[in-house]
Motif scaffolding. Structure first.
Motif, PDB file in Angstrom:
ATOM      1  N   GLY A 178    -105.689 -17.771  10.614  1.00 13.15           N
ATOM      2  CA  GLY A 178    -105.278 -17.708  11.641  1.00 13.15           C
ATOM      3  C   GLY A 178    -104.031 -16.613  12.206  1.00 13.15           C
ATOM      4  O   GLY A 178    -103.420 -16.845  13.201  1.00 13.15           O
ATOM      5  N   CYS A 179    -104.357 -15.588  11.777  1.00 10.33           N
ATOM      6  CA  CYS A 179    -103.572 -14.403  12.008  1.00 10.33           C
ATOM      7  C   CYS A 179    -103.708 -14.292  13.602  1.00 10.33           C
ATOM      8  O   CYS A 179    -104.924 -14.305  14.198  1.00 10.33           O
ATOM      9  N   GLY A 180    -102.649 -14.068  14.331  1.00 13.29           N
ATOM     10  CA  GLY A 180    -102.588 -14.149  15.719  1.00 13.29           C
ATOM     11  C   GLY A 180    -100.969 -14.390  16.303  1.00 13.29           C
ATOM     12  O   GLY A 180    -100.324 -14.271  15.610  1.00 13.29           O
ATOM     13  N   PRO A 181    -101.019 -14.485  17.736  1.00 12.24           N
ATOM     14  CA  PRO A 181     -99.881 -14.993  18.362  1.00 12.24           C
ATOM     15  C   PRO A 181     -99.212 -16.005  17.562  1.00 12.24           C
ATOM     16  O   PRO A 181     -99.645 -17.007  17.243  1.00 12.24           O
ATOM     17  N   GLY A 182     -97.874 -15.783  17.369  1.00  8.06           N
ATOM     18  CA  GLY A 182     -97.069 -16.634  16.636  1.00  8.06           C
ATOM     19  C   GLY A 182     -97.005 -16.738  15.106  1.00  8.06           C
ATOM     20  O   GLY A 182     -96.237 -17.482  14.480  1.00  8.06           O
ATOM     21  N   LYS A 183     -97.996 -15.615  14.588  1.00  6.71           N
ATOM     22  CA  LYS A 183     -97.819 -15.543  13.005  1.00  6.71           C
ATOM     23  C   LYS A 183     -97.176 -14.275  12.543  1.00  6.71           C
ATOM     24  O   LYS A 183     -97.494 -13.347  13.414  1.00  6.71           O
ATOM     25  N   LYS A 184     -96.330 -14.321  11.565  1.00  6.02           N
ATOM     26  CA  LYS A 184     -95.968 -13.134  11.092  1.00  6.02           C
ATOM     27  C   LYS A 184     -96.328 -13.031   9.810  1.00  6.02           C
ATOM     28  O   LYS A 184     -96.567 -13.779   8.893  1.00  6.02           O
ATOM     29  N   VAL A 185     -96.916 -11.721   9.518  1.00  6.44           N
ATOM     30  CA  VAL A 185     -97.721 -11.384   8.349  1.00  6.44           C
ATOM     31  C   VAL A 185     -97.048 -10.248   7.516  1.00  6.44           C
ATOM     32  O   VAL A 185     -96.560  -9.470   8.233  1.00  6.44           O
ATOM     33  N   GLY A 186     -97.368 -10.611   6.193  1.00  5.74           N
ATOM     34  CA  GLY A 186     -97.185  -9.423   5.249  1.00  5.74           C
ATOM     35  C   GLY A 186     -98.036  -8.856   4.370  1.00  5.74           C
ATOM     36  O   GLY A 186     -99.175  -9.331   4.231  1.00  5.74           O
ATOM     37  N   ILE A 187     -98.080  -7.476   4.426  1.00  7.31           N
ATOM     38  CA  ILE A 187     -99.215  -6.742   3.546  1.00  7.31           C
ATOM     39  C   ILE A 187     -98.362  -6.290   2.159  1.00  7.31           C
ATOM     40  O   ILE A 187     -97.600  -5.552   2.450  1.00  7.31           O
ATOM     41  N   VAL A 188     -98.737  -6.642   1.206  1.00  2.00           N
ATOM     42  CA  VAL A 188     -98.545  -6.190  -0.291  1.00  2.00           C
ATOM     43  C   VAL A 188     -98.997  -4.745  -0.469  1.00  2.00           C
ATOM     44  O   VAL A 188    -100.387  -5.034  -0.662  1.00  2.00           O
ATOM     45  N   GLY A 189     -98.557  -3.699  -0.437  1.00  2.00           N
ATOM     46  CA  GLY A 189     -99.401  -2.375  -0.841  1.00  2.00           C
ATOM     47  C   GLY A 189     -99.836  -1.725   0.634  1.00  2.00           C
ATOM     48  O   GLY A 189    -100.744  -2.129   1.253  1.00  2.00           O
ATOM     49  N   LEU A 190     -99.317  -0.803   0.840  1.00  2.00           N
ATOM     50  CA  LEU A 190     -99.745  -0.016   1.980  1.00  2.00           C
ATOM     51  C   LEU A 190    -100.835   1.321   1.262  1.00  2.00           C
ATOM     52  O   LEU A 190    -100.518   2.368   0.657  1.00  2.00           O
ATOM     53  N   GLY A 191    -101.983   1.124   1.372  1.00  2.00           N
ATOM     54  CA  GLY A 191    -102.897   1.862   0.851  1.00  2.00           C
ATOM     55  C   GLY A 191    -104.437   1.734   1.364  1.00  2.00           C
ATOM     56  O   GLY A 191    -104.586   1.492   2.542  1.00  2.00           O
ATOM     57  N   GLY A 192    -105.328   1.921   0.484  1.00  2.00           N
ATOM     58  CA  GLY A 192    -106.704   1.987   1.107  1.00  2.00           C
ATOM     59  C   GLY A 192    -107.327   0.823   1.579  1.00  2.00           C
ATOM     60  O   GLY A 192    -107.694   0.747   2.605  1.00  2.00           O
ATOM     61  N   LEU A 193    -106.745  -0.390   1.197  1.00  2.00           N
ATOM     62  CA  LEU A 193    -106.986  -1.607   1.548  1.00  2.00           C
ATOM     63  C   LEU A 193    -105.841  -2.300   2.463  1.00  2.00           C
ATOM     64  O   LEU A 193    -106.111  -2.622   3.571  1.00  2.00           O
ATOM     65  N   GLY A 194    -104.340  -1.958   2.026  1.00  2.00           N
ATOM     66  CA  GLY A 194    -103.313  -2.387   2.571  1.00  2.00           C
ATOM     67  C   GLY A 194    -103.266  -2.051   4.135  1.00  2.00           C
ATOM     68  O   GLY A 194    -102.828  -2.408   5.068  1.00  2.00           O
ATOM     69  N   HIS A 195    -103.630  -0.552   4.370  1.00  2.46           N
ATOM     70  CA  HIS A 195    -103.417  -0.077   5.623  1.00  2.46           C
ATOM     71  C   HIS A 195    -104.538  -0.707   6.794  1.00  2.46           C
ATOM     72  O   HIS A 195    -104.398  -1.000   7.888  1.00  2.46           O
ATOM     73  N   PHE A 196    -105.625  -1.256   6.038  1.00  4.81           N
ATOM     74  CA  PHE A 196    -106.514  -2.088   6.927  1.00  4.81           C
ATOM     75  C   PHE A 196    -105.916  -3.309   7.463  1.00  4.81           C
ATOM     76  O   PHE A 196    -106.052  -3.986   8.455  1.00  4.81           O
ATOM     77  N   GLY A 197    -105.168  -4.052   6.597  1.00  7.28           N
ATOM     78  CA  GLY A 197    -104.182  -5.250   6.846  1.00  7.28           C
ATOM     79  C   GLY A 197    -103.232  -4.756   7.882  1.00  7.28           C
ATOM     80  O   GLY A 197    -103.183  -6.000   8.847  1.00  7.28           O
ATOM     81  N   VAL A 198    -102.824  -3.789   7.982  1.00  5.57           N
ATOM     82  CA  VAL A 198    -101.592  -3.649   9.128  1.00  5.57           C
ATOM     83  C   VAL A 198    -102.573  -3.387  10.540  1.00  5.57           C
ATOM     84  O   VAL A 198    -102.319  -3.969  11.594  1.00  5.57           O
ATOM     85  N   LEU A 199    -103.556  -2.686  10.303  1.00  7.35           N
ATOM     86  CA  LEU A 199    -104.469  -2.456  11.515  1.00  7.35           C
ATOM     87  C   LEU A 199    -105.068  -3.497  12.297  1.00  7.35           C
ATOM     88  O   LEU A 199    -104.732  -3.778  13.313  1.00  7.35           O
ATOM     89  N   PHE A 200    -105.626  -4.432  11.328  1.00  9.25           N
ATOM     90  CA  PHE A 200    -106.265  -5.664  11.996  1.00  9.25           C
ATOM     91  C   PHE A 200    -105.437  -6.735  12.258  1.00  9.25           C
ATOM     92  O   PHE A 200    -105.629  -7.569  13.181  1.00  9.25           O
ATOM     93  N   ALA A 201    -104.340  -6.868  11.540  1.00 11.64           N
ATOM     94  CA  ALA A 201    -103.215  -7.862  11.828  1.00 11.64           C
ATOM     95  C   ALA A 201    -102.688  -7.290  13.325  1.00 11.64           C
ATOM     96  O   ALA A 201    -102.516  -8.308  14.109  1.00 11.64           O
ATOM     97  N   LYS A 202    -102.224  -6.346  13.515  1.00 15.03           N
ATOM     98  CA  LYS A 202    -101.896  -5.895  14.719  1.00 15.03           C
ATOM     99  C   LYS A 202    -103.044  -5.994  16.032  1.00 15.03           C
ATOM    100  O   LYS A 202    -102.841  -6.399  16.947  1.00 15.03           O
ATOM    101  N   ALA A 203    -104.402  -5.740  15.588  1.00 17.79           N
ATOM    102  CA  ALA A 203    -105.614  -5.913  16.636  1.00 17.79           C
ATOM    103  C   ALA A 203    -105.646  -7.545  16.859  1.00 17.79           C
ATOM    104  O   ALA A 203    -106.155  -7.640  17.661  1.00 17.79           O
TER     105      ALA A 203
END
Length: 333
Positions: A178-203
């Motif tokens: 349910g990532c979307g408006p109203g949700k606060k998301v954390g990504i553990v590790g900014l790397g090959g996988l983690g940077h996609f977490g940042v990009l898609f959580a924002k998207a």
């Protein structure tokens, strides 16, 4: 079925392959079937799974093994029963090459093909006829059309390739939880996988996205959802769980060679928190993710590397030099 091209690739021959010891040689793909597509590979992302498999860290690897499951290229041969792909299409393949595809399968009937008991991985695995699956550090790939996807015109091949495993591995649990408006998301590790977490959580329009490198009690009870990409048994799991809000969720996608670290049950019980895991993504999720990437202009952070330098690229990946995904490029195609 005979072809006028040969399947050749960077073969790992033993568990020293990740040290730059892969050998370029011919290999025998699965027999061509009516539902299959042959792909002339132009790009293939380098994934951490490749390294683990080359080193036999997730079970004994069936050498020789050609790794790589973030494949993009041109369809050059299409089985007579294939409907969604035609010769000449620019297509991609992710980390799964086949499932049972039976309508009574709990997974295949509900767009959850990666969880099918008869899942066949794109490399280092076996089909029912005992033929072996070979991945994308190569010139050609052969895969069942259900797991072959058209690449949208506005996505470059180099940017699309790492989305087919790394991208959807993060997109899938974000969307499912349910990532979307109203949700606060954390990504553990900014790397090959983690940077996609940042990009898609924002998207997906999350209220906020926080990259977690170390835990801090001042930030306790601040996040609805945490996706952990770290593949280390030394990660501060207990500290990460303290960051979750009431009924928050922690999803593990990174796969360490050893066990996850221990934690107190009281990290979960007072807040009704839950811990879960997630694999890659289904064909439907991959297509949905690619559409979102086009709509929200999601661009993977990549560095192209020549296919001929795959051994050096794998060593550099091991040394932590990638920022954040290497993509092998077949300069001959």
């Amino acid at each position: 079925m005979s072809t006028d091209y040969r399947f050749e690739g960077w073969c790992g021959l033993d568990n020293t392959a990740a040290k730059g010891n892969m050998k370029w040689q011919e290999f025998e793909p699965k027999p061509f079937g009516d539902e299959d597509v042959d792909i002339q590979i132009s790009h293939c992302g380098i994934c951490g799974s490749d390294i683990h498999t080359l080193r036999s860290e997730w079970g004994e690897t069936p050498y020789p093994c050609v790794v790589g499951h973030e494949i993009v290229g041109k369809a050059v041969n299409v089985g007579k029963s294939v409907k969604k792909i035609k010769k000449g299409d620019r297509v991609g393949v992710g980390a799964q090459a086949l499932s049972c595809l039976k309508p009574d399968c709990f997974a295949c009937s509900d767009n959850k093909e990666p969880y099918c008991p008869d899942c066949v991985n794109t490399f280092g695995d076996f089909y029912k006829d005992k033929s072996k699956s070979y991945g994308g550090y190569a010139n050609y790939n052969r895969t069942h059309s259900h797991f072959v996807f058209k690449i949208p015109e506005s996505l470059s091949s180099a940017e699309a390739a790492p989305m087919l495993c790394g991208g959807v591995t993060l997109y899938s649990p974000l969307k499912r939880e349910g990532c979307g408006p109203g949700k606060k998301v954390g990504i553990v590790g900014l790397g090959g996988l983690g940077h996609f977490g940042v990009l898609f959580a924002k998207a997906l329009d999350a209220d906020s996205v926080t990259v977690i490198s170390r835990s801090n009690t001042k930030n306790a009870n601040s996040l609805d959802l945490i996706i952990c990409t770290v593949s280390s048994p030394k990660m501060p799991l207990g500290g990460c769980l303290s960051l979750l809000k009431f009924q928050g969720t922690f999803i593990q996608v990174g796969a360490p060679d050893d066990s996850l670290p221990g934690f107190s049950a009281f990290a979960l019980i007072p807040k009704q928190c839950k811990i879960a895991g997630s694999l890659i993504g289904s064909p439907a999720e991959i297509e949905e993710m690619l559409e979102l990437a086009v709509k929200k202009n999601v661009k993977a952070w990549i560095e192209p590397r020549p296919m001929k330098e795959a051994n050096k690229a794998v060593v550099d990946m091991e040394d932590g030099k990638a920022r954040y995904r290497y993509v092998l490029v077949n300069e001959n195609f």
